[in-house]
Scaffold this active site. Structure first.
Site, PDB file in Angstrom:
ATOM      1  N   THR A 130       0.816  -1.204   0.000  1.00  0.00           N
ATOM      2  CA  THR A 130       0.000   0.000   0.000  1.00  0.00           C
ATOM      3  C   THR A 130       0.853   1.259   0.000  1.00  0.00           C
ATOM      4  O   THR A 130       1.976   1.269   0.526  1.00  0.00           O
ATOM      5  CB  THR A 130      -0.903   0.016   1.256  1.00  0.00           C
ATOM      6  OG1 THR A 130      -1.545   1.286   1.383  1.00  0.00           O
ATOM      7  CG2 THR A 130      -0.087  -0.224   2.524  1.00  0.00           C
ATOM      8  N   TYR A 154      -1.528   0.148  10.374  1.00  0.00           N
ATOM      9  CA  TYR A 154      -1.800  -0.544   9.103  1.00  0.00           C
ATOM     10  C   TYR A 154      -0.615  -0.407   8.153  1.00  0.00           C
ATOM     11  O   TYR A 154      -0.079  -1.399   7.648  1.00  0.00           O
ATOM     12  CB  TYR A 154      -3.063   0.006   8.453  1.00  0.00           C
ATOM     13  CG  TYR A 154      -3.209  -0.410   7.003  1.00  0.00           C
ATOM     14  CD1 TYR A 154      -3.371  -1.755   6.666  1.00  0.00           C
ATOM     15  CD2 TYR A 154      -3.166   0.535   5.976  1.00  0.00           C
ATOM     16  CE1 TYR A 154      -3.487  -2.147   5.335  1.00  0.00           C
ATOM     17  CE2 TYR A 154      -3.275   0.151   4.654  1.00  0.00           C
ATOM     18  CZ  TYR A 154      -3.439  -1.189   4.339  1.00  0.00           C
ATOM     19  OH  TYR A 154      -3.542  -1.575   3.020  1.00  0.00           O
TER      20      TYR A 154
END
Length: 347
Positions: A130, A154
């Site tokens: 990501t 995250y």
């Protein structure tokens, strides 16, 4: 002896299912899916089975990656020559509230998968990473060499997984990887459509996502929400709203197949940004959704959210040059219309 298959973890989820769809439509490979159905659905597996040109191409196994013994038994019973790993927790605010869930589910479970891949001779891995690994980037467009500085658990859980993959490959020259850092993924299955009015998705994003702009705009256009908000109109951008690099999910899926083929050709392990290399502002997205839906829905102004950078756009030159990936749906109207048509099919 059984022919080797491609293992896709999280293949019943949003991005994973689109990659499985591309594998079924564009290759003759058998695909084994491991998914615990925490966000994926059996309905999506059933849809993929109808998409497969021949029966028996999908081997679906409901299992949790945290069950190390069960996962090893799956590796022992199958022959995998490639691993595409999506299964992860992905909600940023939740990662701040419950960081241990993210480090266990994302980093620890990924480490075990890498261990099994090495022990059972799986030579290629595509990892779903990501742009969150960059945090608030120091340069735009964001390059693969841009400093990584995650600002939430995250992003950090993904960056830690990246490092483990890199270290494992450095110790095993038969294990090669492509790490794909996604930017803003949106849209739904184009199902071969070229014209906007022909778009009829078979799969799309079903998991409720209260933070994704394009999904929220589609829900508001269809009356599932009474209104939506723009968070901040004083950014240093042409219209004052934040700019993001939105990539159609089918193009992202195609990038996975291109990366897999690249490794098959003997390509070296590497990290790649996956985006379009340009962005759209929040206002532009809302205006396009209003146009393709024909609905002038209510939009309110709200304060900025903490940590939102003004512009987040990828430099995608590396994946295009090295892997040979070329996007097919670099069109905001197609992204919005496919998301809208899929949203119509949801309860």
């Amino acid at each position: 002896m059984r022919e080797p298959s491609i293992l896709v973890t999280g293949g019943a989820g949003y991005i994973g299912s689109h990659v499985v769809k591309e594998l079924l439509e564009r290759t003759d490979r058998t695909v084994t899916i491991i998914d615990n159905l925490s966000t994926g659905t059996r309905e999506r597996i059933a849809a993929l089975e109808t998409i497969a040109p021949q029966p028996g191409r999908i081997d679906f196994i409901e299992a949790d990656l945290a069950d190390f013994a069960r996962i090893e038994s799956i590796f022992r019973a199958h022959r995998f020559d490639a691993l595409i790993h999506f299964a992860a927790s992905i909600v940023v605010p939740e990662s701040v509230q419950n960081p241990l869930k993210y480090y266990m589910n994302n980093t620890v479970n990924t480490t075990n998968l890498i261990r099994l891949a090495n022990e059972y001779g799986v030579g290629r891995m595509i990892f779903s990473s990501t742009a969150a690994v960059y945090g608030e980037p120091e340069e735009v467009p964001v390059k693969e060499t841009t400093k990584t500085a995650p600002i939430n658990p995250y992003g950090m859980s993904k960056l830690m997984s990246e490092r483990i993959i890199r270290d494992a490959a450095a110790a095993n020259d038969r294990f090669r990887y492509a790490i794909l850092r996604y930017f803003n993924v949106a849209g739904a299955d184009m199902n071969g459509a070229e014209a906007l009015e022909a778009i009829d998705p078979r799969i799309g994003q079903s998991f409720p996502d209260a933070t994704h702009l394009i999904k929220i705009a589609a829900e508001t256009a269809l009356g599932k929400r009474p209104k939506m908000a723009i968070f901040g109109d004083d950014f240093k951008t042409p219209d004052g709203t934040g700019i993001r690099d939105y990539i159609h999910v089918d193009d992202l899926a195609d990038a996975h197949l291109a990366a897999l083929e690249y490794l098959q050709r003997g390509g070296a392990s590497d990290i790649f940004n996956v985006g379009y290399g340009h962005g759209y502002s929040v206002r532009e997205v809302i205006d396009v959704m209003k146009r393709v839906s024909g609905v002038d829905f209510v939009v309110e102004q709200a304060p900025r959210r903490a940590g939102d950078p003004a512009v987040l756009v990828s430099d995608n030159e590396k994946i295009r040059r090295t892997v040979g990936w070329e996007p097919r749906y670099d069109d905001l109207a197609k992204i919005c219309k496919s998301a809208l048509e899929w949203e119509r099919k949801l309860p």
